[in-house]
Write an enzyme that holds these catalytic residues in place. Structure first.
Site, short mmCIF file in Angstrom:
data_model
loop_
_atom_site.label_atom_id
_atom_site.label_comp_id
_atom_site.label_asym_id
_atom_site.label_seq_id
_atom_site.Cartn_x
_atom_site.Cartn_y
_atom_site.Cartn_z
N CYS A 155 0.83 -1.21 0.00
CA CYS A 155 0.00 0.00 0.00
C CYS A 155 0.86 1.25 0.00
O CYS A 155 0.71 2.13 -0.85
CB CYS A 155 -0.94 0.02 1.20
SG CYS A 155 -2.25 -1.21 1.08
N HIS A 156 1.76 1.36 0.95
CA HIS A 156 2.56 2.58 1.06
C HIS A 156 4.04 2.31 1.23
O HIS A 156 4.79 3.17 1.66
CB HIS A 156 2.05 3.45 2.20
CG HIS A 156 0.58 3.72 2.11
ND1 HIS A 156 -0.34 2.98 2.82
CD2 HIS A 156 -0.14 4.58 1.35
CE1 HIS A 156 -1.56 3.40 2.52
NE2 HIS A 156 -1.47 4.36 1.62
N GLY A 157 4.47 1.05 0.94
CA GLY A 157 5.89 0.74 0.88
C GLY A 157 6.62 0.63 2.20
O GLY A 157 7.68 1.23 2.36
#
Lengths: 180, 416
Positions: free
Chosen positions: A144-146
């Site tokens: 999703c956001h690394g």
């Protein structure tokens, strides 16, 4: 005259008391009515009764992982290889956002048990399947956001604020884990 | 913003742009109300309270309910056993329906006794009858949702009423069901309608109140208000009286919810719906029993349905059936006697609706049904030609104070 106004003040005091106590009772009553209507949204008894899960790990080979459901959330169980264990133990805690030793997080060093929910905003990180992207540190990677997690589920890079949560669990025997 | 009656600057600012506070002050605070209202005038606000209770408890129940034939019954049992305070909320909703009808029926009989339906309050009355119809539809569909035996067979019987319609009856029933029997589609649409109709009722209640406030409440002697000496401001006089009435109502309601929650229900509805077996004795909820008795009194399928709906239809045209210019029964000696006969007739019909349709019960049902329609269709139009009404007082103040020239409560209030 002064006597008269005095008794009037006394009556006004009584009236204020009655009004304030009436409003107070009405407020208590309203709160008592509101509470059941609010509390019904909390977990029900049957939901709470589902709070533990047993996992059979007898067929879990080295390097393999399984995902089980506990309280509606995924729990990761991974059988770590000796190299992975070594990597998890031999790393310096100094640069970590949320420093914890591997021993604190994994009582039985072969089997790591984690709540599979990224501590950033609740996505399920990749890394359970053999073909998954596992991130720079080889553990798990949240698409999703690394956020990058290592072999101990610790946050090493990315926006997540804390390490992957370790649920409360115990080994009922060598092959069975009880989560919750 | 020159002559605002509000001191609070925020209230003042808002009220200048959106006169909601002026509106509330006018309709709920200052609103002139006849000063001789008795306790039967409490039941309007009680009905409003019951409606809000039903909507709030219903929204909360819907958060825990599953509208599916395989899960509905279990989800209701889960509400009763597992959901926090679920038993309380469901018993409030279940008994709330009964109390709503008790209150509304008293409200309707109040209107009948004191002639509240007469000009210029015809639309007020018609909107009220419309609310009653909507309540009946809502209550019926709500009773289906727990998916017990009575739910299922009640739904089957009531929807089958429409099959009495010539030619298109069968197609209409199939359309209502969304299939060839009461099944999942039926349950889903009933849940949807049961959820939305209460908000339609709220809308009609608002119209009912607008119509009420146009001419104000009727009163026990049924003559028009002649001036401020005949009225008191709604607040504090009737707000306090309504709140006192509410506390009495809540005492009865709480007694039912906590001590006799299933008194007005049927044990059969705690058995899950079984489309293969009909319970030995199907009865609707008590508030439908008089209409159910009328349905069964007529030995013809279409006739029974027509008379049952006719029993409500006559209420719609009541303002034009009753030709007497005198409103209150206090001044109509013969009407007053017949009012109580009608009241007992409705109770008798209710009793007969609960009894099996055989022997003496059928005969009595027919007599009671005949009287019901006689009362509305023959007695109401003809009685004014026979009856000699008593002389009406000059004003509302006169019978109490012996004259109309007393200080107005408004004047006293404004002085302060």
């Amino acid at each position: 005259m002064s006597n008269k106004s005095k008794s009037k003040n006394k009556n006004e005091g009584k009236r204020d008391f009655l009004i304030v106590s009436t409003y107070a009772m009405a407020g208590i009553g309203a709160a008592a009515v509101a509470w059941p209507l609010i509390d019904q949204m909390n977990p029900a008894a049957d939901t709470l009764a589902l709070a533990s899960t047993e996992v059979d790990i007898s067929s879990l080979e080295e390097g393999q992982a399984i995902t089980v459901t506990w309280r509606g959330k995924p729990v990761f169980v991974r059988h770590r290889t000796p190299e992975e264990i070594k990597l998890a133990k031999d790393v310096s805690l100094d640069d970590m956002r949320h420093p914890e030793t591997d021993e604190e997080r994994v009582p039985n060093e072969k089997f790591i048990v984690l709540v599979g929910v990224c501590t950033h905003l609740g996505c399920v990180p990749l890394g359970q399947k053999s073909g998954d992207v596992k991130g720079q540190y080889g553990g798990w990677f949240c698409p999703c956001h690394g956020s990058h997690y290592d072999h101990s589920g610790r946050i090493r890079k990315g926006p997540a604020p804390t390490n992957l949560e370790v649920p409360s669990y115990k080994f009922l025997s060598n092959n069975v884990i009880k989560i919750g | 913003m020159s002559k605002s009656k509000f001191k609070n600057p925020v209230v003042k600012w808002i009220d200048y742009r959106l006169p909601i506070f002026s509106f509330m002050d006018h309709e709920l605070n200052h609103y002139p109300t006849p000063k001789n209202l008795n306790y039967f005038w409490n039941f309007g606000s009680l009905a409003g309270f019951a409606l809000v209770t039903m909507i709030v408890s219903g929204i909360v129940l819907s958060m825990n309910y599953t509208a599916h034939v395989d899960y509905a019954f279990d989800s209701v049992e889960r509400i009763m056993r597992d959901v926090n305070h679920g038993w309380l909320i469901r018993y409030i909703h279940m008994n709330g329906a009964s109390f709503f009808f008790i209150v509304v029926y008293i409200h309707i009989f109040r209107g009948l006794y004191y002639g509240s339906y007469k000009a210029p309050r015809e639309l007020l009355w018609i909107l009220g009858v419309l609310i009653l119809l909507l309540m009946m539809a809502t209550a019926f569909m709500g009773y289906v949702l727990p998916w017990g035996q009575m739910s299922f067979w009640g739904a089957t019987v009531i929807t089958n009423l429409f099959s009495a319609i010539p030619f298109v009856g069968e197609s209409i029933v199939t359309w209502l069901w969304g299939g060839f029997s009461v099944d999942n589609s039926t349950l889903n649409r009933f849940f949807s309608l049961h959820f939305v109709l209460p908000f339609v009722i709220v809308g009609v209640v608002i119209l009912h109140l607008i119509a009420l406030h146009r001419f104000g409440s009727n009163n026990p002697i049924g003559i028009d208000v002649r001036g401020t000496q005949d009225t008191v401001p709604f607040s504090p006089y009737y707000t306090i009286k309504d709140l006192f009435g509410l506390s009495v109502f809540l005492s009865f309601f709480a007694a039912a919810v906590f001590f006799f929650p299933n008194f007005m229900g049927h044990p059969d509805n705690y058995i899950e719906a079984n489309p293969m077996v009909t319970p030995a004795h199907i009865v609707p909820e008590w508030y439908f029993l008089p209409f159910y008795a009328i349905l069964r009194a007529i030995p013809d399928k279409l006739g029974g349905v027509l008379f049952m709906f006719g029993a409500i239809a006559v209420l719609f045209v009541l303002p034009w059936l009753d030709r007497s210019p005198v409103r209150s029964s206090q001044f109509r000696p013969i009407f007053k006697i017949f009012f109580w006969i009608l009241f007992l007739d409705c109770i008798l019909l209710g009793y007969l609706g609960a009894m099996p349709a055989e022997g003496i019960y059928v005969i009595l049902s027919r007599i009671a049904t005949a009287y019901y329609f006689f009362h509305f269709l023959i007695l109401f139009p003809l009685l004014p030609y026979i009856e000699k009404t008593k002389p009406l007082p000059i004003s509302i103040s006169e019978p109490i104070l012996g004259g109309g020239s007393t200080a107005s409560a408004f004047a006293v209030r404004e002085k302060k």
